[in-house]
Design a protein around this motif. Structure first.
Motif, PDB file in Angstrom:
ATOM      1  N   UNK A 145       9.193  -1.188  -1.159  1.00  0.00           N
ATOM      2  CA  UNK A 145       7.809  -0.709  -1.258  1.00  0.00           C
ATOM      3  C   UNK A 145       7.087  -1.325  -2.451  1.00  0.00           C
ATOM      4  N   UNK A 146       5.834  -1.682  -2.240  1.00  0.00           N
ATOM      5  CA  UNK A 146       4.990  -2.207  -3.317  1.00  0.00           C
ATOM      6  C   UNK A 146       3.650  -1.465  -3.262  1.00  0.00           C
ATOM      7  N   UNK A 147       2.901  -1.544  -4.353  1.00  0.00           N
ATOM      8  CA  UNK A 147       1.636  -0.828  -4.387  1.00  0.00           C
ATOM      9  C   UNK A 147       0.600  -1.551  -5.215  1.00  0.00           C
TER      10      UNK A 147
ATOM     11  N   UNK B 209       0.822  -1.218   0.000  1.00  0.00           N
ATOM     12  CA  UNK B 209       0.000   0.000   0.000  1.00  0.00           C
ATOM     13  C   UNK B 209       0.855   1.267   0.000  1.00  0.00           C
ATOM     14  N   UNK B 210       2.021   1.186  -0.640  1.00  0.00           N
ATOM     15  CA  UNK B 210       2.912   2.347  -0.684  1.00  0.00           C
ATOM     16  C   UNK B 210       2.272   3.507  -1.444  1.00  0.00           C
ATOM     17  N   UNK B 211       1.318   3.213  -2.333  1.00  0.00           N
ATOM     18  CA  UNK B 211       0.606   4.286  -3.049  1.00  0.00           C
ATOM     19  C   UNK B 211      -0.217   5.147  -2.102  1.00  0.00           C
ATOM     20  N   UNK B 212      -0.597   4.575  -0.960  1.00  0.00           N
ATOM     21  CA  UNK B 212      -1.479   5.287  -0.028  1.00  0.00           C
ATOM     22  C   UNK B 212      -0.733   6.119   1.002  1.00  0.00           C
ATOM     23  N   UNK B 213       0.590   6.056   0.984  1.00  0.00           N
ATOM     24  CA  UNK B 213       1.367   6.823   1.950  1.00  0.00           C
ATOM     25  C   UNK B 213       1.124   8.311   1.723  1.00  0.00           C
TER      26      UNK B 213
END
Length: 254
Positions: free
Chosen positions: A214-216, A162-166
């Motif tokens: 990190x993954x997204x 959920x690195x896109x949501x950081x």
């Protein structure tokens, strides 16, 4: 598939040596097993099934949209790339604070031992969009060390999902500042992970070599047309798989 694209991209990075390099790598990794065996594990709701789908390049694992999560049993998915077989094991959510934790962990261990004599890669998922690593996740690192022994972390990569949501701090004013802040955030997670590994019996030297990547998201949507783009990289998947492949290679040569 995503896996195919990543492997093709990695062959280009090997200074033009082509598919022979990677084929030789994966053959050495699988010399004692029929397939490359990957276990995806972590707390319920951390994106294990989503990461499994991203690795395979198609929707095979049901992704949870509610609080309960989706995966209930150990499930395996298979794919073949360049004559190399991959088997991805999608586990029930570990680290949930219930009396069933130990039973679930033991069931996963038993299932894997029954079907595979060797685990090549352990992907331990932790949500990066949360403020901190939860105590239950740190506790589970110790439990997995007891079940599989501390050597299991030799094959591990921590996927910061959920690195896109950081969310960036409000004082970040440029893309460069955002990228630097994001990299520091990754280092903060890495420090916590290393401490937990050392407390689980892993040497500090080895603990510091375990990657945290990190993954997204992987499927484009109207709201997110470029789901693989993160603050510090245009595509999270290729660096992620490159790190996994390198980690498997290092351990295949030990």
């Amino acid at each position: 598939s995503s896996l195919t694209n990543a492997i093709i991209g990695q062959t280009v990075a090997h200074e033009g040596k082509g598919e022979k390099v990677l084929h030789s790598l994966f053959q050495s990794v699988t010399k004692d097993c029929e397939s490359i065996n990957i276990l995806v594990t972590g707390k319920t709701g951390v994106g294990k099934s989503s990461l499994t789908n991203a690795i395979i390049g198609q929707t095979v694992a049901h992704e949870g949209k509610g609080l309960g999560g989706q995966t209930r049993e150990v499930t395996s998915y298979e794919t073949t790339v360049n004559d190399i077989k991959f088997k991805i094991w999608d586990s029930p959510g570990l680290q949930d604070i219930t009396e069933e934790d130990e039973a679930i962990t033991l069931r996963i261990a038993q299932t894997l031992k029954e079907h595979c004599h060797h685990l090549h890669l352990l992907l331990y998922c932790i949500r990066m969009d949360r403020d901190r690593v939860e105590l239950s996740e740190l506790k589970a690192i110790k439990e997995l060390s007891q079940v599989f022994t501390a050597k299991v972390w030799d094959t591990a990569v921590f996927a910061l999902t959920f690195a896109n949501r950081v969310l960036l701090p409000p004082d970040n004013e440029s893309d460069e500042e955002a990228a630097e802040w994001f990299k520091e955030r990754i280092k903060e997670f890495q420090k916590v992970i290393v401490k937990a590994l050392v407390e689980s019996g892993v040497s500090e030297h080895k603990a510091n070599k375990v990657p945290a990547i990190p993954t997204g998201y992987h499927t484009p949507t109207r709201m997110m047309p470029n789901p693989r783009e993160l603050f510090d990289r245009p595509d999270w998947f290729n660096p992620f798989w490159h790190s996994c492949a390198n980690h498997m290679e290092e351990n295949a040569l030990v």
